[in-house]
Design a protein around this motif. Structure first.
Motif, PDB file in Angstrom:
ATOM      1  N   VAL A  76       9.506 -18.524 -12.295  1.00 13.97           N
ATOM      2  CA  VAL A  76      10.186 -19.472 -11.567  1.00 13.97           C
ATOM      3  C   VAL A  76       9.810 -19.705 -10.430  1.00 13.97           C
ATOM      4  CG1 VAL A  76      12.512 -18.543 -12.783  1.00 13.97           C
ATOM      5  CG2 VAL A  76      11.469 -17.138 -11.023  1.00 13.97           C
ATOM      6  N   GLU A  77      10.154 -20.815  -9.771  1.00  9.20           N
ATOM      7  CA  GLU A  77       9.394 -21.332  -8.504  1.00  9.20           C
ATOM      8  C   GLU A  77      10.625 -21.840  -7.566  1.00  9.20           C
ATOM      9  OE1 GLU A  77       6.448 -24.282  -8.593  1.00  9.20           O
ATOM     10  OE2 GLU A  77       5.366 -22.883  -9.592  1.00  9.20           O
ATOM     11  N   ARG A  78      10.846 -21.270  -6.597  1.00  6.40           N
ATOM     12  CA  ARG A  78      11.869 -21.684  -5.482  1.00  6.40           C
ATOM     13  C   ARG A  78      11.520 -22.287  -4.182  1.00  6.40           C
ATOM     14  NH1 ARG A  78      14.051 -22.247  -9.563  1.00  6.40           N
ATOM     15  NH2 ARG A  78      16.135 -21.465  -9.973  1.00  6.40           N
ATOM     16  N   GLU A  79      11.888 -23.106  -3.475  1.00  8.70           N
ATOM     17  CA  GLU A  79      11.590 -23.422  -2.107  1.00  8.70           C
ATOM     18  C   GLU A  79      12.856 -23.656  -1.394  1.00  8.70           C
ATOM     19  OE1 GLU A  79       9.138 -26.925  -2.218  1.00  8.70           O
ATOM     20  OE2 GLU A  79       8.620 -26.628   0.149  1.00  8.70           O
ATOM     21  N   LEU A  80      12.853 -23.405  -0.168  1.00  9.88           N
ATOM     22  CA  LEU A  80      13.872 -23.675   0.587  1.00  9.88           C
ATOM     23  C   LEU A  80      13.560 -24.813   1.788  1.00  9.88           C
ATOM     24  CD1 LEU A  80      16.382 -20.878   2.414  1.00  9.88           C
ATOM     25  CD2 LEU A  80      15.194 -22.709   3.891  1.00  9.88           C
ATOM     26  N   ALA A  81      14.688 -25.635   1.943  1.00 14.72           N
ATOM     27  CA  ALA A  81      14.303 -26.630   2.978  1.00 14.72           C
ATOM     28  C   ALA A  81      15.479 -26.776   3.651  1.00 14.72           C
ATOM     29  CB  ALA A  81      13.897 -27.825   2.145  1.00 14.72           C
ATOM     30  N   MET A  82      15.240 -27.386   4.960  1.00 18.63           N
ATOM     31  CA  MET A  82      16.368 -27.806   5.687  1.00 18.63           C
ATOM     32  C   MET A  82      16.203 -29.320   6.060  1.00 18.63           C
ATOM     33  SD  MET A  82      17.406 -24.747   8.102  1.00 18.63           S
ATOM     34  CE  MET A  82      15.799 -24.389   8.930  1.00 18.63           C
ATOM     35  N   PHE A  83      17.297 -29.974   6.005  1.00 15.08           N
ATOM     36  CA  PHE A  83      17.213 -31.658   6.149  1.00 15.08           C
ATOM     37  C   PHE A  83      18.301 -31.883   7.571  1.00 15.08           C
ATOM     38  CE2 PHE A  83      15.939 -31.069   1.962  1.00 15.08           C
ATOM     39  CZ  PHE A  83      14.792 -31.889   1.772  1.00 15.08           C
ATOM     40  N   LYS A  84      17.694 -32.631   8.242  1.00 13.18           N
ATOM     41  CA  LYS A  84      18.312 -33.181   9.284  1.00 13.18           C
ATOM     42  C   LYS A  84      18.919 -34.810   9.104  1.00 13.18           C
ATOM     43  CE  LYS A  84      18.373 -31.825  13.631  1.00 13.18           C
ATOM     44  NZ  LYS A  84      17.659 -31.343  15.032  1.00 13.18           N
ATOM     45  N   VAL A  85      20.145 -34.926   9.013  1.00 15.39           N
ATOM     46  CA  VAL A  85      20.614 -36.410   8.547  1.00 15.39           C
ATOM     47  C   VAL A  85      21.499 -36.671   9.565  1.00 15.39           C
ATOM     48  CG1 VAL A  85      21.655 -37.653   6.836  1.00 15.39           C
ATOM     49  CG2 VAL A  85      20.323 -35.705   6.200  1.00 15.39           C
ATOM     50  N   SER A  86      21.069 -37.623  10.231  1.00 18.30           N
ATOM     51  CA  SER A  86      22.107 -38.325  11.378  1.00 18.30           C
ATOM     52  C   SER A  86      22.763 -39.796  10.669  1.00 18.30           C
ATOM     53  CB  SER A  86      20.978 -38.871  12.556  1.00 18.30           C
ATOM     54  OG  SER A  86      20.465 -37.650  12.960  1.00 18.30           O
ATOM     55  N   GLY A  87      23.870 -39.953  11.224  1.00 20.05           N
ATOM     56  CA  GLY A  87      24.617 -40.989  10.485  1.00 20.05           C
ATOM     57  C   GLY A  87      25.927 -40.972  10.978  1.00 20.05           C
ATOM     58  N   LYS A  88      26.537 -42.050  10.752  1.00 19.78           N
ATOM     59  CA  LYS A  88      28.123 -42.220  11.063  1.00 19.78           C
ATOM     60  C   LYS A  88      28.706 -42.746   9.774  1.00 19.78           C
ATOM     61  CE  LYS A  88      27.884 -42.714  16.197  1.00 19.78           C
ATOM     62  NZ  LYS A  88      27.629 -43.858  17.137  1.00 19.78           N
ATOM     63  N   GLY A  89      30.287 -42.639   9.888  1.00 22.90           N
ATOM     64  CA  GLY A  89      31.107 -43.213   8.839  1.00 22.90           C
ATOM     65  C   GLY A  89      30.580 -42.918   7.501  1.00 22.90           C
ATOM     66  N   GLU A  90      30.520 -44.097   6.631  1.00 24.29           N
ATOM     67  CA  GLU A  90      30.309 -43.776   5.174  1.00 24.29           C
ATOM     68  C   GLU A  90      29.008 -43.047   4.809  1.00 24.29           C
ATOM     69  OE1 GLU A  90      31.581 -43.804   1.720  1.00 24.29           O
ATOM     70  OE2 GLU A  90      33.033 -44.455   3.158  1.00 24.29           O
ATOM     71  N   GLN A  91      28.056 -43.378   5.669  1.00 23.22           N
ATOM     72  CA  GLN A  91      26.649 -42.819   5.476  1.00 23.22           C
ATOM     73  C   GLN A  91      27.071 -41.210   5.349  1.00 23.22           C
ATOM     74  OE1 GLN A  91      23.888 -44.084   7.880  1.00 23.22           O
ATOM     75  NE2 GLN A  91      22.913 -45.569   6.448  1.00 23.22           N
ATOM     76  N   ARG A  92      27.703 -40.771   6.418  1.00 23.93           N
ATOM     77  CA  ARG A  92      27.817 -39.419   6.649  1.00 23.93           C
ATOM     78  C   ARG A  92      28.629 -38.667   5.504  1.00 23.93           C
ATOM     79  NH1 ARG A  92      28.008 -35.938  11.151  1.00 23.93           N
ATOM     80  NH2 ARG A  92      29.936 -35.044  11.502  1.00 23.93           N
ATOM     81  N   VAL A  93      29.545 -39.544   4.990  1.00 29.75           N
ATOM     82  CA  VAL A  93      30.321 -38.909   3.959  1.00 29.75           C
ATOM     83  C   VAL A  93      29.529 -38.722   2.649  1.00 29.75           C
ATOM     84  CG1 VAL A  93      32.404 -39.384   2.267  1.00 29.75           C
ATOM     85  CG2 VAL A  93      32.445 -39.856   4.953  1.00 29.75           C
ATOM     86  N   GLU A  94      28.872 -39.869   2.543  1.00 30.87           N
ATOM     87  CA  GLU A  94      27.827 -39.942   1.395  1.00 30.87           C
ATOM     88  C   GLU A  94      26.880 -38.774   1.312  1.00 30.87           C
ATOM     89  OE1 GLU A  94      28.315 -41.409  -1.218  1.00 30.87           O
ATOM     90  OE2 GLU A  94      26.395 -41.407  -2.385  1.00 30.87           O
ATOM     91  N   ALA A  95      26.335 -38.617   2.548  1.00 32.78           N
ATOM     92  CA  ALA A  95      25.442 -37.617   2.623  1.00 32.78           C
ATOM     93  C   ALA A  95      26.076 -35.875   2.287  1.00 32.78           C
ATOM     94  CB  ALA A  95      25.032 -37.497   4.013  1.00 32.78           C
ATOM     95  N   LEU A  96      27.204 -35.945   2.922  1.00 34.95           N
ATOM     96  CA  LEU A  96      28.033 -34.741   2.677  1.00 34.95           C
ATOM     97  C   LEU A  96      28.377 -34.765   1.050  1.00 34.95           C
ATOM     98  CD1 LEU A  96      28.844 -32.528   4.620  1.00 34.95           C
ATOM     99  CD2 LEU A  96      31.093 -33.697   4.593  1.00 34.95           C
ATOM    100  N   ARG A  97      28.671 -35.792   0.305  1.00 36.55           N
ATOM    101  CA  ARG A  97      28.994 -35.746  -1.202  1.00 36.55           C
ATOM    102  C   ARG A  97      27.728 -35.338  -2.119  1.00 36.55           C
ATOM    103  NH1 ARG A  97      30.088 -39.031  -5.416  1.00 36.55           N
ATOM    104  NH2 ARG A  97      28.568 -40.505  -4.485  1.00 36.55           N
TER     105      ARG A  97
END
Lengths: 186, 584
Positions: free
Chosen positions: A110-131
Motif C-alpha cells: 500500500v502506498e500513501r501520501e499526505l498533501a495540503m492544498f491552499k485554495v483561495s476563492g469566493k462564492g460558488e467556487q468556495r462551496v464547490e471546493a468544499l463539496r
C-alpha cells in the motif's frame, strides 16, 4: 519477501533474482530502504542517485525505530529493469544501509501520501471546493473567509486527481510529503 | 578493560591495536595533537611525504604490496582536499585505506574557519564510508570499525574526520574486539550457482578464465586456488591490468593481459569463447570495448563479492556472489567430486586455435637504429631483473601499457598501477609505500616523464628515508598516450601533448642528492640498467626513447575484440569511425 531482499552483499539466493531481463521498458518502483540513522546517511542515498544518474520521483524519510536508530527512506524511482536492479545493488552496498526492499516486486503493497492544498476563492467556487473536498475525504485544517487549507491522504493518483479538480477553483499552493509505503500482509 | 585517555592518544593506541606499523602523512594545525602522540611512541613509523596526494598513493602502494590496509594522516582543509585524488583512486581499484583527517574544533564547524572544509561531504562519493567523530568516547570504536569496513567485502578507502577539540578531550578507550558491526558482507557463494558453473566447465568447448583484481584482493590463497583450477582444467587464462600476477606469466596457460591494449590471443579468446569465467573482474570499458559486440556467443559466469558489479555492464548467465577464495574452494570441491571432467578433446582443439593466434606474436617489435624503443627498454629491464625480489609500480599512459605487456608477474601483490582512475602521478609515491613495506626488495617505478613530474616532490621523501626506489622513466618528451590518440583520432593535431621545457633529470636527481642516469643509446642500455639496480639509493633513470612510438595492439574505440590493430603494417589514419570518437 525475504527471497528478494538484498542485504549486505546479498543473500546467496538473490544471485538468481539479480538475473535481469534487459528490457528497455521504463518501470516505476517503490523502494523501502532501512538505514542506520546517522549524520549524512540521507546524503549518501541521494548522492548515489545523483552521482550515477538515477531518477528520484519521490522521497520520504523519518526515523522509525528510535531505540535501534533506524530510519526508513521510501524512494519512488523509475528506470529499466537493469537500472532498477543496479539501484538496489548500489543501495545495498552503502555501509549504513541495513535493508533494501523493492515493494513493487515483493508482492502487494500500500502506498500513501499526505498533501495540503491552499485554495483561495469566493462564492460558488468556495462551496464547490468544499463539496469536492468532502467527496475526497479531505479535511479542512485552516479556513479564512477567502481560503481553505485542505489536508488529504491517499495514493499519489488520488492526490493528483484532487489537485486537478482544485486548480480551476483557485488552487494557490500545494505541499506534498511524498510516498510512504508498506507491504501488505504479515 | 577500558582506559581513559585523550582522543589523540586514542588514535595512536587504536592504530597500534590494529597492527599498523607505518603511517604516511603530513602535519598541520588541526592534527597537531595526534602528531604530538606520534612523536611520543616508537611502535608506528610516520613517513613525512611532500604532498598529501603522495601520502595516499604511498599508502596504496603499501596496501597493494602487503594486503594490509594503508594508513594516512593529514590535516583539515587543504590536507583533506589534496587527499581526494588518492581516495578516488583507491575506491576505483578497491584498495583498503584508512585516512585520518584533522578538522577544525566542533564549535567552529560551519563557520568557514581557517583551513575548514566539509571533508565528509567532499569525500562521501570517493570513500567506501566516512565518519565525522564529534565525541571522544566514540573515537576508538570508530577507528576499529573503519578498519573493519576498509578490509571487509570489496575493500576500499574509508576516512575519519576528527575535530581538534575531540583530539584534546579525554574519553574512554574501547579496545579492538571481534566486530559487532552490522556490516558483514557475504563470503560464501551460492552452491547451486557454483554447481551450475561446474556443469558449464564440464561441457565447455572453448572456455577462458577472465580474472581481475578481485583475485588479488581475496588474498594469496585465492591465487593458489586459481592456479590449481587452471592447471587441473587446462583452460586458458587471461587477466585484467589489475589482476596481473594472480596467475604466473610463465605458466603455459597464460594468454597475457586482455583489453584495449591487451594481447591479440587474449582478446581473440575472449571474443571467440563459449564459456567465459569472470573471476573478480568487473567488465570495465577498457576490457569490453563496445558492449554490444563483446564476446557475443559465450555463456558468462561472474564471481564477484560486490553484487552491484554483477549485470552492471554485461548481462551474465551464472552470477555468483562471494569472495573469490571461498567460491573457488567450493568450485574445486564440487568439480572434483563430480569426477574432474572437462571436454578435453574440444579444449585441445581450442588450444590449437589459440596457438595460431599466439603465433601472430602481437608484441613483436623491431629494435634497430640508434634510438631505444620503449618496448626494448622494458624487455631489457625484465631480463635484467628476472631473479630479483621485484615490485613494479607504474604511472599512467603508454609506458604503463608497455609495462603490463612486456613485464611478467609470477605472484600477486607485485604490480602496483592505477587502473580504474588512471591517475598520472600515482607510481612514484606508490613505489615509496612499497619500499617502506619491503625494505630489501627491488622496487621499480616504470614511468613516463610527464606522469613522473606530477609528484616529483616525493624525491624528498625517498631521500629522507633512504628508500632506494628506482624511477625508470621512459622519456619521449610527449604525453605519449594523448599524442597517440591525437594521431589516430584527431588528424595528427598535437594539441598540448608535448613538454617543451623538461628538466635535466640527472641534475634533478643530483639536486635532491640522489643518483641520476641518462641513457639514450641502445648499446649502453644493459650497463645503465645494471648501474641503476646496483646503486644503493634512489635513482632517476632518464631513458630517452623513440618519441613517436605507438602502443599496440589496440582495440580502437567503438570496435570489437576481434578488430584489433597491430603494430606492424598499420594504417593509422581513420581506422576509428566517428561513433568511436566519442568514447574516451
Amino acid at each position: 519477501m525475504s527471497a528478494l531482499k538484498i542485504k549486505k552483499g546479498a543473500t546467496s539466493h538473490s544471485a538468481y533474482n539479480l538475473r535481469p531481463n534487459f528490457s528497455d521498458v521504463v518501470e516505476r518502483h517503490t523502494l523501502a530502504v532501512l538505514v542506520e540513522n546517522e549524520p549524512g546517511v540521507l546524503a549518501r542515498v541521494i548522492g548515489l542517485f545523483s552521482g550515477r544518474g538515477y531518477n528520484i520521483d519521490s522521497l520520504t524519510v523519518a526515523e522509525v525505530d528510535h531505540t535501534g536508530h533506524l530510519s526508513r527512506i521510501t524512494i519512488v524511482t523509475s528506470g529499466t529493469p537493469q537500472v532498477i536492479e543496479q539501484i538496489k545493488a548500489q543501495l545495498g552496498r552503502i555501509v549504513s544501509v541495513v535493508e533494501v526492499h523493492d515493494l513493487t516486486v515483493e508482492g502487494a503493497s500500500v502506498e500513501r501520501e499526505l498533501a495540503m492544498f491552499k485554495v483561495s476563492g469566493k462564492g460558488e467556487q468556495r462551496v464547490e471546493a468544499l463539496r469536492l473536498a468532502d467527496i475526497f475525504r479531505a479535511n479542512v485544517v485552516d479556513s479564512t473567509l477567502e481560503s481553505f487549507v485542505f489536508e488529504i491522504t491517499g495514493a499519489p493518483d488520488k492526490i493528483d486527481a484532487f489537485a486537478d479538480l482544485m486548480r480551476p477553483l483557485g488552487l494557490a499552493e500545494v505541499a506534498r510529503t511524498g510516498v510512504a509505503a508498506l507491504s501488505r500482509g504479515g | 578493560m577500558t582506559r581513559k585517555m585523550t582522543g589523540a592518544k586514542m588514535i595512536v593506541q587504536a592504530l597500534i591495536d590494529q597492527g599498523v606499523d607505518t603511517v604516511f602523512g603530513y602535519p598541520g594545525g588541526a592534527v597537531l595533537p595526534i602528531y604530538d602522540e606520534v612523536f611520543q611512541q616508537n611502535s608506528i613509523k610516520h613517513i613525512l611525504v611532500r604532498h598529501e596526494q603522495g601520502a595516499v598513493h604511498a599508502a596504496e602502494g603499501y596496501a597493494r604490496s602487503t594486503g594490509k590496509p594503508g594508513v594516512v594522516l593529514v590535516t583539515s582543509g587543504p590536507g583533506a582536499t589534496n587527499a581526494v585524488t588518492g581516495l578516488t583512486d583507491a575506491l576505483m581499484d578497491s584498495i583498503p585505506l584508512v585516512v585520518l583527517t584533522g578538522q577544525v574544533p566542533t564549535f567552529m564547524i560551519g563557520s568557514d574557519a581557517f583551513q575548514e572544509a566539509d571533508t565528509v561531504g567532499i569525500t562521501r562519493p570517493c570513500t567506501k564510508h566516512n565518519w565525522l567523530v564529534k565525541e571522544t568516547d566514540k573515537l576508538s570504536g570508530v577507528v576499529h570499525e573503519a578498519f573493519h569496513v576498509a578490509t571487509s567485502g570489496r575493500p576500499g578507502p574509508v576516512l575519519i574526520d576528527i575535530p581538534k577539540d575531540v583530539q584534546f578531550a579525554t574519553g574512554t578507550y574501547t579496545p579492538k574486539a571481534p566486530s559487532t558491526s552490522r556490516y558483514q558482507p557475504q563470503l560464501k557463494g551460492d552452491l547451486e550457482a557454483i554447481t551450475e558453473l561446474v556443469a558449464a566447465i564440464e561441457k565447455a568447448k572453448r572456455p577462458v578464465f577472465y580474472t581481475g583484481g578481485g583475485v588479488i584482493n581475496s588474498g594469496p590463497g585465492a591465487s593458489q586456488l586459481l592456479r590449481e583450477l587452471v592447471e587441473a582444467t587446462g583452460f586458458p587464462i587471461t587477466s585484467t591490468l589489475m589482476g596481473l600476477g594472480c596467475y604466473p606469466a610463465s605458466g603455459d596457460k597464460w594468454l597475457g593481459m586482455l583489453g584495449m591494449h591487451g594481447l591479440y590471443e587474449a582478446n581473440m579468446a575472449m571474443h571467440g569463447c563459449d564459456l567465459m569465467i569472470n573471476i573478480g573482474a568487473r567488465f570495465d570499458d577498457r576490457i569490453t570495448g563496445v558492449v554490444d559486440l563483446f564476446s557475443p556467443k559465450s555463456k558468462k559466469a561472474h564471481i564477484d563479492i560486490d553484487p552491484s558489479s554483477i549485470n552492471k555492464v554485461i548481462r551474465v548467465d551464472i552470477p555468483i556472489m562471494g569472495d573469490v577464495g571461498h567460491v573457488l574452494e567450493d568450485l574445486l570441491k564440487i568439480w572434483k567430486s563430480r569426477g574432474r571432467k572437462t571436454n578435453s578433446e574440444a579444449v585441445a582443439k581450442w588450444w590449437k586455435q589459440i596457438e595460431e593466434w599466439r603465433a601472430v606474436d602481437c608484441l613483436k617489435f623491431n629494435q634497430k637504429g640508434g634510438t631505444i624503443k620503449p618496448q626494448h627498454a622494458l624487455a631489457r629491464l625484465e631480463a635484467l631483473t628476472k631473479g630479483h625480489d621485484r615490485y613494479i609500480c607504474t604511472e599512467v599512459g603508454q609506458h604503463q601499457m608497455w609495462a603490463a605487456q612486456y613485464l611478467g608477474f609470477e605472484d600477486p601483490n607485485r604490480w602496483m598501477t592505477s587502473g580504474g582512475l588512471g591517475t598520472m602521478g600515482y607510481g612514484f609515491p606508490a613505489s615509496i609505500g612499497v619500499q617502506m613495506a619491503h625494505p630489501e626488495a627491488t622496487v621499480i617505478n616504470v614511468a613516463g616523464e610527464a606522469s613522473w613530474l606530477m609528484n616529483m616532490q616525493e624525491m624528498g621523501t625517498a631521500m629522507q628515508y633512504n628508500l632506494p626506489v628506482k624511477q625508470f622513466i621512459l622519456n619521449n618528451e610527449r604525453l605519449g598516450m594523448v599524442r597517440q590518440w591525437q594521431e589516430l583520432l584527431h588528424g595528427e593535431r598535437y594539441s598540448s601533448s608535448w613538454s617543451e621545457s623538461l628538466p635535466d633529470f640527472v641534475k634533478l636527481a643530483e639536486a635532491f642528492g640522489a643518483k641520476g642516469i641518462l641513457c639514450s643509446d641502445p648499446d649502453d642500455l644493459d650497463d645503465a640498467i645494471m648501474e641503476m639496480l646496483n646503486h644503493d639509493g634512489p635513482v632517476i633513470f632518464d631513458c630517452l626513447v623513440e618519441k613517436h612510438e605507438n602502443c599496440y595492439p589496440m582495440i580502437p574505440s567503438g570496435k570489437a575484440h576481434n578488430e584489433m590493430i597491430m603494430g606492424e603494417n598499420v594504417d593509422t589514419q581513420m581506422v576509428i569511425d566517428k561513433d568511436g570518437a566519442v568514447l574516451v
